[in-house]
Scaffold this motif. Structure first.
Motif, mmCIF file in Angstrom:
data_model
loop_
_atom_site.group_PDB
_atom_site.id
_atom_site.type_symbol
_atom_site.label_atom_id
_atom_site.label_comp_id
_atom_site.label_asym_id
_atom_site.label_seq_id
_atom_site.Cartn_x
_atom_site.Cartn_y
_atom_site.Cartn_z
ATOM 1 N N TRP A 140 0.827 -1.202 0.000
ATOM 2 C CA TRP A 140 0.000 0.000 0.000
ATOM 3 C C TRP A 140 0.868 1.261 0.000
ATOM 4 O O TRP A 140 0.500 2.277 -0.607
ATOM 5 C CB TRP A 140 -0.946 0.004 1.208
ATOM 6 N N SER A 153 -4.517 3.348 0.341
ATOM 7 C CA SER A 153 -4.858 2.550 1.511
ATOM 8 C C SER A 153 -6.133 1.778 1.235
ATOM 9 O O SER A 153 -6.985 2.211 0.427
ATOM 10 C CB SER A 153 -5.032 3.426 2.754
ATOM 11 N N LEU A 154 -6.282 0.644 1.903
ATOM 12 C CA LEU A 154 -7.419 -0.228 1.675
ATOM 13 C C LEU A 154 -8.742 0.459 1.982
ATOM 14 O O LEU A 154 -9.731 0.266 1.264
ATOM 15 C CB LEU A 154 -7.280 -1.499 2.523
ATOM 16 N N ASP A 155 -8.761 1.265 3.024
ATOM 17 C CA ASP A 155 -10.016 1.864 3.468
ATOM 18 C C ASP A 155 -10.371 3.169 2.767
ATOM 19 O O ASP A 155 -11.327 3.840 3.136
ATOM 20 C CB ASP A 155 -9.996 2.073 4.981
ATOM 21 N N GLN A 156 -9.595 3.523 1.711
ATOM 22 C CA GLN A 156 -9.888 4.734 0.946
ATOM 23 C C GLN A 156 -9.954 4.387 -0.547
ATOM 24 O O GLN A 156 -8.990 4.567 -1.284
ATOM 25 C CB GLN A 156 -8.824 5.799 1.192
ATOM 26 N N PRO A 157 -11.085 3.868 -1.000
ATOM 27 C CA PRO A 157 -11.212 3.445 -2.407
ATOM 28 C C PRO A 157 -10.864 4.536 -3.413
ATOM 29 O O PRO A 157 -10.379 4.221 -4.512
ATOM 30 C CB PRO A 157 -12.686 3.037 -2.521
ATOM 31 N N TRP A 164 -7.265 4.312 -4.690
ATOM 32 C CA TRP A 164 -6.749 3.129 -5.377
ATOM 33 C C TRP A 164 -6.301 3.464 -6.798
ATOM 34 O O TRP A 164 -7.099 3.952 -7.610
ATOM 35 C CB TRP A 164 -7.818 2.048 -5.447
ATOM 36 N N TYR A 216 -5.460 -10.661 1.513
ATOM 37 C CA TYR A 216 -6.780 -10.561 2.131
ATOM 38 C C TYR A 216 -7.622 -11.731 1.634
ATOM 39 O O TYR A 216 -7.353 -12.290 0.564
ATOM 40 C CB TYR A 216 -7.467 -9.238 1.773
ATOM 41 N N SER A 274 -13.921 -5.591 -2.840
ATOM 42 C CA SER A 274 -12.589 -5.413 -2.261
ATOM 43 C C SER A 274 -11.505 -5.816 -3.254
ATOM 44 O O SER A 274 -11.694 -6.765 -4.030
ATOM 45 C CB SER A 274 -12.440 -6.256 -0.992
#
Length: 254
Positions: free
Chosen positions: A40, A46-50, A53, A135, A220
């Motif tokens: 990341w 970050s994973l929690d902020q699409p 990406w 994941y 995801s």
């Protein structure tokens, strides 16, 4: 599993028969977290902020693990397994992370056929590969797809056409990847199989096993790590590279 023989006789036989072996919970959470953080960081996302990406980046070709010895191919849980399968003859090679970003607007379908590796820009043969996820991956979530038993089909093809093992089969009139994954397969009724798995599960696969990627129709991202091990003579010795042994396991320790 024990430290001296990490794979049981049944597991080894499954690998030889079907060309793959799934090992659940093989990798520790600490390693997974380390890989997650550095990838990341490389993506500047970050994973929690699409919205962050970088969906144009599916492969991280040339990616350097930090530190280099932390790469999947060097993981201490895999090393004794590879030694059991190949003795001391199999050596660590590369394997970059590959990402499947969500495309929920697309209709998921099982790929009709796949490919075998080593035949990209240059011929880089190897013996065995490994795939894991950072994941959990659910059905239709961009899973690694493989065709059980198809390594036998590729071996038969190269036994019948040994002069084509260097990749020249790709230029043969009428060649299709179905040759390896379908038309000669011992297991026609099953077709491709999704590697639906939890983070840290590993699938080992023979280099002749037909495989492919798939669309991620879930929400995801799928972050996968790959690793490959060639034989120590495979990249340097021309006679070795071009040999197609009658016994598929001639240069293995199993």
């Amino acid at each position: 599993m024990t430290s001296s023989t990490p794979l049981s006789e049944q597991q080894v036989q499954h690998f030889k028969t079907h060309g793959f072996l799934v090992l659940e919970n093989l990798l520790d959470e600490s390693s997974l977290n380390q890989w997650r953080k550095q990838i990341w960081r490389e993506l500047e996302a970050s994973l929690d902020q699409p919205d962050s990406w970088p969906r144009e980046r599916a492969g991280l070709d040339g990616y350097q693990y930090d530190p280099p010895e932390s790469a999947l191919v060097h993981h201490p849980a895999l090393t004794p397994i590879i030694q059991q399968l190949g003795g001391s003859a199999f050596v660590a090679s590369g394997g970059a992370p590959i990402i499947r970003w969500p495309e929920p607007e697309k209709s998921w379908q099982m790929p009709e056929s796949g490919h075998i590796d080593a035949y990209g820009g240059s011929w880089a043969p190897f013996m065995i590969g490994a795939t894991t996820y950072l994941y959990d991956v659910e059905p239709k979530g961009g899973a690694f797809i493989f065709w059980p038993d198809s390594h036998h089909a590729a071996h038969r093809y190269f036994r019948q056409n040994p002069e084509l093992v260097d990749g020249s089969f790709l230029k043969e009139e009428g060649f299709s990847w179905h040759t390896f994954g379908d038309s000669l397969c011992d297991n026609l009724q099953t077709g491709g199989q999704e590697f639906v798995a939890g983070a840290g599960d590993v699938v080992l696969w023979h280099s002749y096993l037909t495989h492919d990627g798939s669309i991620n129709a879930n929400d995801s991202p799928r972050l996968a790590l790959f690793a490959r091990w060639p034989h120590q003579h495979q990249r340097q010795v021309a006679e070795f590279r071009h040999e197609v042994p009658e016994d598929l396991w001639k240069y293995w320790a199993i």
